[in-house]
Write a protein that holds these residues in place. Structure first.
Motif, PDB file in Angstrom:
ATOM      1  N   GLY A 233      -4.698   4.786  -3.628  1.00 16.65           N
ATOM      2  CA  GLY A 233      -5.505   5.996  -3.550  1.00 16.65           C
ATOM      3  C   GLY A 233      -5.670   6.449  -2.120  1.00 16.65           C
ATOM      4  O   GLY A 233      -5.236   5.769  -1.177  1.00 16.65           O
ATOM      5  N   PRO A 234      -6.310   7.588  -1.914  1.00 14.56           N
ATOM      6  CA  PRO A 234      -6.549   8.082  -0.554  1.00 14.56           C
ATOM      7  C   PRO A 234      -7.527   7.189   0.202  1.00 14.56           C
ATOM      8  O   PRO A 234      -8.409   6.572  -0.399  1.00 14.56           O
ATOM      9  CB  PRO A 234      -7.137   9.479  -0.782  1.00 14.56           C
ATOM     10  CG  PRO A 234      -7.684   9.440  -2.170  1.00 14.56           C
ATOM     11  CD  PRO A 234      -6.833   8.498  -2.948  1.00 14.56           C
ATOM     12  N   HIS A 235      -7.346   7.111   1.525  1.00 14.68           N
ATOM     13  CA  HIS A 235      -8.271   6.321   2.342  1.00 14.68           C
ATOM     14  C   HIS A 235      -9.670   6.927   2.297  1.00 14.68           C
ATOM     15  O   HIS A 235     -10.680   6.222   2.319  1.00 14.68           O
ATOM     16  CB  HIS A 235      -7.771   6.255   3.788  1.00 14.68           C
ATOM     17  CG  HIS A 235      -6.449   5.561   3.927  1.00 14.68           C
ATOM     18  ND1 HIS A 235      -6.224   4.279   3.476  1.00 14.68           N
ATOM     19  CD2 HIS A 235      -5.263   5.983   4.445  1.00 14.68           C
ATOM     20  CE1 HIS A 235      -4.981   3.930   3.721  1.00 14.68           C
ATOM     21  NE2 HIS A 235      -4.368   4.946   4.311  1.00 14.68           N
ATOM     22  N   LYS A 236      -9.734   8.251   2.222  1.00 13.53           N
ATOM     23  CA  LYS A 236     -10.992   8.964   2.037  1.00 13.53           C
ATOM     24  C   LYS A 236     -10.789   9.942   0.892  1.00 13.53           C
ATOM     25  O   LYS A 236      -9.760  10.581   0.803  1.00 13.53           O
ATOM     26  CB  LYS A 236     -11.383   9.729   3.316  1.00 13.53           C
ATOM     27  CG  LYS A 236     -12.738  10.412   3.224  1.00 13.53           C
ATOM     28  CD  LYS A 236     -13.089  11.096   4.547  1.00 13.53           C
ATOM     29  CE  LYS A 236     -14.457  11.764   4.445  1.00 13.53           C
ATOM     30  NZ  LYS A 236     -14.826  12.461   5.698  1.00 13.53           N
TER      31      LYS A 236
ATOM     32  N   GLU B 131      -0.946  13.457   2.916  1.00  9.29           N
ATOM     33  CA  GLU B 131      -0.922  12.259   2.073  1.00  9.29           C
ATOM     34  C   GLU B 131       0.296  12.261   1.160  1.00  9.29           C
ATOM     35  O   GLU B 131       0.996  11.249   1.020  1.00  9.29           O
ATOM     36  CB  GLU B 131      -2.192  12.181   1.215  1.00  9.29           C
ATOM     37  CG  GLU B 131      -3.441  11.828   1.982  1.00  9.29           C
ATOM     38  CD  GLU B 131      -4.688  11.957   1.110  1.00  9.29           C
ATOM     39  OE1 GLU B 131      -4.556  12.367  -0.063  1.00  9.29           O
ATOM     40  OE2 GLU B 131      -5.778  11.653   1.598  1.00  9.29           O
ATOM     41  N   ALA B 132       0.546  13.421   0.522  1.00 11.26           N
ATOM     42  CA  ALA B 132       1.687  13.522  -0.387  1.00 11.26           C
ATOM     43  C   ALA B 132       2.992  13.236   0.342  1.00 11.26           C
ATOM     44  O   ALA B 132       3.847  12.473  -0.135  1.00 11.26           O
ATOM     45  CB  ALA B 132       1.714  14.905  -1.035  1.00 11.26           C
ATOM     46  N   ALA B 133       3.153  13.843   1.522  1.00  9.44           N
ATOM     47  CA  ALA B 133       4.372  13.638   2.290  1.00  9.44           C
ATOM     48  C   ALA B 133       4.531  12.175   2.696  1.00  9.44           C
ATOM     49  O   ALA B 133       5.644  11.617   2.650  1.00  9.44           O
ATOM     50  CB  ALA B 133       4.367  14.541   3.521  1.00  9.44           C
ATOM     51  N   ARG B 134       3.431  11.546   3.083  1.00  7.13           N
ATOM     52  CA  ARG B 134       3.493  10.130   3.490  1.00  7.13           C
ATOM     53  C   ARG B 134       3.903   9.242   2.323  1.00  7.13           C
ATOM     54  O   ARG B 134       4.724   8.325   2.474  1.00  7.13           O
ATOM     55  CB  ARG B 134       2.134   9.689   4.048  1.00  7.13           C
ATOM     56  CG  ARG B 134       2.057   8.207   4.407  1.00  7.13           C
ATOM     57  CD  ARG B 134       0.724   7.855   5.037  1.00  7.13           C
ATOM     58  NE  ARG B 134      -0.395   8.135   4.152  1.00  7.13           N
ATOM     59  CZ  ARG B 134      -0.808   7.300   3.191  1.00  7.13           C
ATOM     60  NH1 ARG B 134      -0.170   6.144   2.995  1.00  7.13           N
ATOM     61  NH2 ARG B 134      -1.844   7.600   2.450  1.00  7.13           N
ATOM     62  N   HIS B 135       3.323   9.496   1.153  1.00 10.73           N
ATOM     63  CA  HIS B 135       3.668   8.673  -0.013  1.00 10.73           C
ATOM     64  C   HIS B 135       5.153   8.775  -0.344  1.00 10.73           C
ATOM     65  O   HIS B 135       5.799   7.783  -0.684  1.00 10.73           O
ATOM     66  CB  HIS B 135       2.827   9.095  -1.218  1.00 10.73           C
ATOM     67  CG  HIS B 135       1.385   8.720  -1.114  1.00 10.73           C
ATOM     68  ND1 HIS B 135       0.964   7.477  -0.698  1.00 10.73           N
ATOM     69  CD2 HIS B 135       0.249   9.428  -1.406  1.00 10.73           C
ATOM     70  CE1 HIS B 135      -0.365   7.425  -0.715  1.00 10.73           C
ATOM     71  NE2 HIS B 135      -0.813   8.595  -1.140  1.00 10.73           N
TER      72      HIS B 135
END
Length: 314
Positions: A193-196, A110-114
């Motif tokens: 926010g996160p999807h999950k 998630e961090a890398a994607r953001h």
């Protein structure tokens, strides 16, 4: 001498989660395949009993790769590591196994994607915790702002005009984190926010089971290590759920039995890195002093499992 009666409400789920089981099995399987010693960077999980058990089998725990010979396997702990660690291992030609919990790896992705999408990240977590260090080490310096408290959530200042996302450590208090997220969403309505949810299923389930027993108990005892985030959160959740006499112990030998003076109903749980043998040890110590009745309170059944790394599956 007649023993005083004591009812123990035993929380379920408790103890080992799938990520902890996987990490321990990685070290054990590496020892079986490659012999002694196998090195482990940082405690594989935050529990001294587990660490000492693996040391007895031939594991050697170190804090840095500099302490590992080039010709021996090294395992990275369940908490995850910064990108620089596997990069350094590869540069030295080392054989390594990554025991990072898959749910922590999810947060890394998630961090890398953001960052790739141009977002600045607010991470909710505890400064200096290995999981936080590992997650922040997935992206360039300055990409993540760390927030630990409601007060910090009210004052954090992201870069003006830059899109924003939040991620969280996986072992936080569900309720405390929800409060911090609410502040961030009020201040930054477009924050992604996160999807999950990032807080893992095991952390959530153990906190729910503590909430189920705490209002019915005169005291609660959580078995876990003082450096275990999820264990410490269980003590806090018990107190906030109505049982202010809530204690953290690593094992039975640490119990201060004056804690149970006048106690009729004791709640018992264990953090996600505490093995069931330590729960049994505490229950037996109670039986030696009290006429114990055990009532197990279950809020859900866990069926999650994680595969070992491909290197150990051939």
């Amino acid at each position: 001498m007649t023993k005083r009666p004591l009812t123990i409400l035993l929380a379920n789920p408790r103890g080992f989660c799938a990520g902890v089981n996987r990490a321990i099995h990685i070290v054990e399987e590496a020892l079986r395949r490659y012999g002694r010693p196998v090195y482990v960077r940082h405690e594989i999980v935050h529990n001294r009993y587990v660490v000492q058990s693996l040391e007895a089998q031939g594991a050697v725990f170190v804090e840095e790769l500099d302490d590992v010979p080039d010709d021996r396997p090294v395992v990275f702990s369940a908490h995850g590591v910064p990108k620089t660690v596997p990069a350094a291992a590869e540069k030295r030609g080392m054989f390594y196994l990554d025991a990072t919990c898959p749910l922590v790896t999810k947060v890394h992705h998630e961090a890398a994607r953001h960052v790739l999408d141009g977002r600045q990240i607010i991470m909710i977590g505890h400064s200096g915790h290995p999981e936080v260090v590992g997650t922040m080490g997935q992206v360039p310096d300055g990409s993540i702002l760390l927030v630990e408290t409601l007060e910090q959530a009210e004052t954090v200042q992201p870069t003006p005009g830059q899109s924003l996302a939040y991620i969280t450590q996986t072992t936080l208090s569900v309720d405390d984190t929800a409060g911090i997220v609410a502040v961030l969403r009020r201040r930054f309505p477009d924050v992604e926010g996160p999807h999950k949810e990032d807080i893992c299923y095991a952390t959530t389930n153990r906190q729910q089971s503590i909430k189920a027993i705490a209002p019915r108990c005169d005291a609660v005892m959580v078995i876990g290590a003082p450096n275990s985030s999820n264990s410490r959160r269980l003590v806090e959740v018990a107190a906030s759920s109505g049982c202010h006499r809530s204690y953290l112990v690593q094992r039975a030998s640490e119990i201060d039995w004056s804690w149970l003076d006048g106690i009729n109903r004791l709640g018992v749980s264990a953090g996600a890195s505490a093995p069931e043998v330590l729960v049994d040890e505490v229950l037996e110590a109670c039986r030696q002093r009290f006429e114990v009745t055990i009532e197990e309170i279950s809020v859900t059944r866990e069926t999650v499992t994680f595969k070992l790394p491909a290197e150990l599956c051939t």
